[in-house]
Design a protein around this motif. Structure first.
Motif, mmCIF file in Angstrom:
data_model
loop_
_atom_site.group_PDB
_atom_site.id
_atom_site.type_symbol
_atom_site.label_atom_id
_atom_site.label_comp_id
_atom_site.label_asym_id
_atom_site.label_seq_id
_atom_site.Cartn_x
_atom_site.Cartn_y
_atom_site.Cartn_z
ATOM 1 N N ASP A 155 0.818 -1.227 0.000
ATOM 2 C CA ASP A 155 0.000 0.000 0.000
ATOM 3 C C ASP A 155 0.849 1.273 0.000
ATOM 4 O O ASP A 155 0.660 2.180 0.813
ATOM 5 N N ILE A 208 1.904 4.835 -0.906
ATOM 6 C CA ILE A 208 1.135 6.042 -1.286
ATOM 7 C C ILE A 208 2.071 7.235 -1.256
ATOM 8 O O ILE A 208 2.899 7.376 -0.354
ATOM 9 N N SER A 241 2.140 11.377 -1.013
ATOM 10 C CA SER A 241 1.279 12.469 -0.558
ATOM 11 C C SER A 241 2.127 13.698 -0.251
ATOM 12 O O SER A 241 3.362 13.645 -0.270
ATOM 13 N N TRP A 245 3.504 3.688 3.620
ATOM 14 C CA TRP A 245 3.308 2.290 3.261
ATOM 15 C C TRP A 245 2.861 1.489 4.471
ATOM 16 O O TRP A 245 2.862 1.983 5.600
ATOM 17 N N THR A 271 7.333 3.325 -7.404
ATOM 18 C CA THR A 271 6.321 4.311 -7.797
ATOM 19 C C THR A 271 7.047 5.525 -8.338
ATOM 20 O O THR A 271 8.267 5.667 -8.185
#
Length: 1010
Positions: free
Chosen positions: A522, A524, A526, A537, A599
């Motif tokens: 997970d 992410i 931001s 994460w 990512t």
């Protein structure tokens, strides 16, 4: 608007008489006397008189000497322009009065010379009708009375005329055919030149026989633009050339060939055209025509391309053309056949100790048969063929327990497809071992060797070694591997494979493998700013020691760090704005590492700063800004007018300023600017500004003469209240005018002669004024200081019809006010009678008709004495204009004069021309009659009977001074040959002008002297 008074004051001139000599004489001596005279002036008659005085009494003077000084020779003979059939000549004027000029053009062969006589005011002359390429001797003399000056002489050669109507036809890629019309005059040779446009090389020149009118240009460059010209040469002089341009066709590509082929593709190659073609068009289809397609290949991608999605084993026709602009070359063509397709899905369906059965998919293309080749492990090779409509075969008489390599290929004639290959065993060969690969934290792949004979199916079981549920998968017998998913990370799994053949189930084969560590989950991104991002994460399931994170920018820099195992977020700082970063994260335990989770993220763009508006004009403004630190693809400008969005403008990212144009004057604008890079946009910076009032445009001075000029302009876009116009002469005299907002022109009158004026104009609205526009002009000299008729006023540049003063015989003391018609048939007419409304009584006495009566702006008669004095100045022509509603006619007579008072103003007219019919020649030679002076030959008094005054004979055919509106027979304003005797014509004007005015004004229009 500026106005001026027509005409001018009466100037006076003191004349010296013989009795009042300006030359002082000595005291008289009875025996002799002498006097010294000043130098005589050229072209002036001088007379010497002597008066005797004895005892205080004088005697009449005696004329001792009278002589005329010789005329000066003309000077400064120059040729202003020379063409094939004309020569324009210029010379210096004389400073004294004389009659005129005589100029002659004599050709070298003395045949067809031309002579013209010109007014003394003319100093340029354009002689037309000359022969091309001819040498002329030009003689110019001055004339006065019967005298002639010595001639000034020069020679000039007219230009030779050249070829004409040049055309280029039958143009191919390397050849063009040129044609022209030969020159009218004789030439020695034709010169043809051509060159490649855009090149700096010299022209190619051909010198051709004068009889030729066509030529073929060879070895041209394909697809190129050429200029070709032809001219004539005579005696070393070359005429003006006539030229045209043409383009050669594009040459076709060459050496089309096939580089490689498969069952569905053909790779073709060619040599590019010599022309700089932009694109190549490849067209192809089957020979049967049931498949047609084309592709476009850019020049830089060639000279080759691959044709795809073709039918296997099929012959295609291929054509390649070059494209340049809108032109296309002829194609280069060839035929090529695709390869045969490979038999697919080759499998072993059964095997025994001495047979192997095979199955494959039929090919698409046309073939003759299939060729099967099988080779044993001992090296023995055997070939068999199978009909094209079969897809199975059983190989027999094989060696037991032997491995065979088997290939299947399609054949058509000498063409053969690639082969499908498989290995197979005779007899029995079980699965003996499992192999593991592609191990991840949640999956692994188990593989095995195919058994012989082939299995019907496989049963695969797997479960964690430390206990847990066992999962089972059933697989087809043709499978040799299986991927197991949904596994637990970092776990030892036991895998078992069971082979099933018919009713027989073989012993299971077992293997084990450990799954890998699971990565963080997970992930992410931001809190993205211009220089930082935050990564978050979730922990992996498996136990681990720490995290390892790395990030790489598009600039190529790589940074990494180690993160403790209890952390689930991390902020990367000191990043570049608007930059893409690739971020990687994985977990580490000892020497083991999990898969890498990746990512990517763009940092935010920083915004442009310091947006300014500079150089603001009514229609434009310059925008300038400080760029952001990050690189920019484009800037987006949004222009808002009076709070309404007007335009969106895209500006290149390398720019730091932009010129706004086509703005509206007197308008408030707001500009918003932001930057973009790929998918990113920056913040917005805003600037506000207002455009000022726009100024009038195209301020122009035209119709300039010695006393007036027409000033015109185009109005501003802005609504205005008025204009302020100022004009100032070079001597400082200044005038200012306020003009209405609707005005777009004004005529300035009453200007000084030979003066330079500057005109300044600006618009105003309230307290706001526009920028000032200005123009300058210079008034000229009048050709005629004391015009003796309206034609000379017109030649002075006074083009408006109205009241002017003329001077009889150019004597300032003999001024007469007349109405000048400056528009009818070239203008220059003195109007001496007008009837238009009946407000003026024309049934008057002799004395009134002698001196004249009425209003020059309305109905009037100028007076017989005035008309007679004007007509004695030279030969005049007469024009009579008559109008009835929309119908109008005229009558002209090429001579017009009247006698003096002693001769009762007898009428003398010349030949008639016009549309009214000749009703005046009846009155030729008749004296003038009024109701109190009966000079006609009729029994009755015609003037009294027919309510007018005229050159009556036995009464009249024309009665233009009759009673206005009177329709009774012969008593109204009659012109018999138009309306008869019972119709009174509503409008009549009688007018006169010098007979030679048309030729003089024509010569003046060809002259540049003002």
């Amino acid at each position: 608007m500026e106005t001026r008074k027509r005409g001018g004051g009466i100037a006076s001139r003191r004349r010296s008489s013989p009795l009042n000599s300006p030359w002082p004489l000595p005291s008289p001596d009875l025996s002799h006397a002498s006097v010294t005279l000043p130098p005589p002036q050229r072209g002036v008659i001088h007379a010497l008189f002597v008066r005797e005085a004895i005892s205080g009494r004088s005697r009449p003077p005696r004329e001792l000497l009278k002589r005329e000084r010789d005329l000066s020779n003309p000077d400064g003979l120059l040729f202003k322009s020379i063409t094939e059939t004309s020569v324009e000549v210029r010379w210096e004027p004389f400073s004294y009065s004389f009659d005129g000029w005589e100029i002659s053009f004599i050709p070298k062969d003395n045949e067809g010379g031309m002579t013209a006589q010109l007014p003394s005011t003319i100093t340029t002359f354009n002689q037309t009708g000359l022969r091309p390429g001819e040498e002329y001797t030009v003689n110019l003399v001055a004339l006065k009375d019967q005298g002639r000056s010595q001639p000034v002489t020069a020679t000039v050669t007219t230009l030779i005329d050249g070829p004409s109507h040049l055309v280029v036809r039958d143009v191919s890629d390397t050849v063009a055919f040129v044609e022209w019309a030969p020159p009218k005059a004789k030439v020695d040779q034709i010169v043809l030149r051509y060159r490649l446009l855009g090149s700096e090389g010299p022209r190619t020149t051909f010198r051709l026989q004068p009889t030729l009118s066509q030529y073929s240009l060879q070895v041209l460059r394909p697809g190129s633009r050429y200029e070709v010209s032809v001219s004539g040469v005579r005696r070393g002089n070359e005429s003006d050339s006539v030229s045209t341009e043409f383009s050669t066709e594009i040459d076709a590509p060459k050496n089309l060939r096939v580089l490689s082929r498969t069952s569905s593709t053909l790779e073709v190659e060619w040599d590019n055209s010599e022309a700089e073609a932009e694109l190549y068009q490849v067209v192809y289809s089957t020979l049967a025509g049931d498949q047609y397609d084309k592709i476009i290949v850019p020049r830089n991608d060639g000279p080759k391309t691959t044709l795809t999605d073709l039918v296997p084993g099929t012959e295609y026709g291929i054509g390649i053309s070059a494209l340049l602009g809108g032109n296309q070359s002829s194609p280069a063509t060839m035929n090529a056949r695709t390869g045969l397709d490979v038999p697919m899905d080759l499998t072993v369906t059964a095997s025994t100790d001495d047979t192997i059965s095979l199955l494959w998919g039929l090919v698409q293309g046309p073939i003759d048969h299939y060729k099967i080749t099988y080779t044993s492990s001992t090296g023995v090779t055997t070939e068999v063929t199978v009909p094209k409509d079969r897809s199975t075969i059983t190989l027999t008489e094989l060696e037991p327990g032997t491995e065979y390599t088997i290939t299947v290929a399609a054949q058509r004639g000498r063409q053969q497809s690639a082969a499908a290959t498989i290995d197979a065993f005779t007899g029995f060969r079980p699965v003996t071992q499992l192999y593991f690969s592609d191990v991840t934290s949640y999956s692994l792949t188990a593989a095995w060797s195919a058994p012989a004979p082939p299995a019907d199916m496989f049963i695969l079981n797997y479960s964690p070694a430390d206990g847990g549920d066992t999962l089972e998968v059933t697989l087809e017998g043709s499978k040799t591997q299986a991927t197991l998913t949904g596994l637990l990370p970092s776990t030892l799994y036991t895998v078992t494979l069971i082979t099933v053949q018919g009713d027989m189930t073989y012993e299971p084969v077992t293997g084990s493998a450990v799954t890998g560590m699971d990565p963080p989950r997970d992930v992410i991104v931001s809190y993205v700013t211009e220089d930082s991002v935050t990564i978050s994460w979730s922990h992996p399931i498996a136990r681990f020691d720490y995290y390892k994170m790395s990030y790489e920018s598009a600039r190529g820099r790589v940074d990494g760090m180690v993160i403790e195992n209890d952390v689930t977020n991390y902020t990367l700082s000191s990043l570049y704005p608007a930059t893409e970063y690739a971020i990687s994260l994985n977990a580490v335990r000892g020497s083991q590492e999990s898969e890498v989770v990746s990512t990517s993220v763009f940092t935010a763009m920083d915004m442009p700063l310091d947006l300014m508006t500079l150089n603001i004009t009514p229609q434009g403004a310059l925008l300038r800004w400080t760029p952001p630190l990050s690189s920019v693809d484009n800037y987006v400008l949004t222009l808002t007018r009076n709070q309404v969005p007007a335009d969106t403008i895209l500006v290149e990212g390398s720019r730091q300023e932009h010129q706004l144009s086509r703005l509206l004057p007197c308008t408030s604008y707001s500009v918003a600017l932001y930057a973009t890079k790929g998918p990113l946009t920056s913040g917005t910076v805003i600037a506000n500004f207002a455009t000022p009032m726009d100024a009038p445009k195209n301020l122009t001075a035209s119709e300039v003469n010695h006393r007036s000029a027409l000033i015109s302009w185009q109005p501003p876009v802005t609504d205005i209240d008025n204009y302020m116009l100022t004009y100032k002469s070079s001597d400082g005299n200044r005038k200012e005018l306020i003009l209405d907002a609707e005005d777009t022109w004004i005529r300035l009158e009453g200007l000084a002669e030979t003066a330079e004026y500057t005109v300044r104009l600006q618009a105003a609205r309230g307290l706001e004024t526009s920028a000032i526009v200005s123009t300058s002009f210079s008034t000229g000299n009048r050709l005629f200081a004391t015009p003796q008729n309206c034609a000379q006023h017109l030649l002075n540049g006074e083009t408006l019809s109205g009241v002017y003063t003329i001077y009889i015989n150019r004597d300032p003391s003999q001024g007469v006010q007349v109405y000048c018609d400056m528009t009818t048939d070239g203008g220059g007419w003195i109007v001496f009678q007008r009837r238009q409304n009946g407000l003026t009584d024309f049934s008057r006495k002799w004395s009134d008709y002698r001196v004249g009566f009425g209003n020059l702006e309305d109905e009037f008669w100028l007076g017989l004495d005035n008309v007679q004095r004007i007509a004695t100045q030279g030969r005049y022509e007469l024009r009579i204009d008559m109008r009835d509603g929309q119908e109008s006619v005229y009558a002209t007579y090429d001579k017009f004069a009247i006698g003096d008072a002693r001769n009762l103003y007898k009428l003398r007219i010349g030949e008639y021309n016009g549309t009214a019919g000749d009703s005046l020649s009846y009155h030729q030679g008749r004296p003038f009659s009024t109701k109190d002076r009966d000079n006609d030959i009729a029994v009755t008094n015609c003037a009294l009977s027919y309510k007018g005054a005229w050159w009556y004979k036995n009464c009249h055919r024309a009665n233009l001074n009759g009673k206005y509106g009177e329709s009774r027979h012969s008593q109204g304003i009659n012109w018999y040959h138009w309306k008869g005797h019972e119709f009174s014509i509503p409008f009549v004007e009688m007018k006169m002008r010098p007979f030679n005015y048309r030729s003089i004004s024509g010569k003046r229009r060809r002259s540049t002297v003002l």
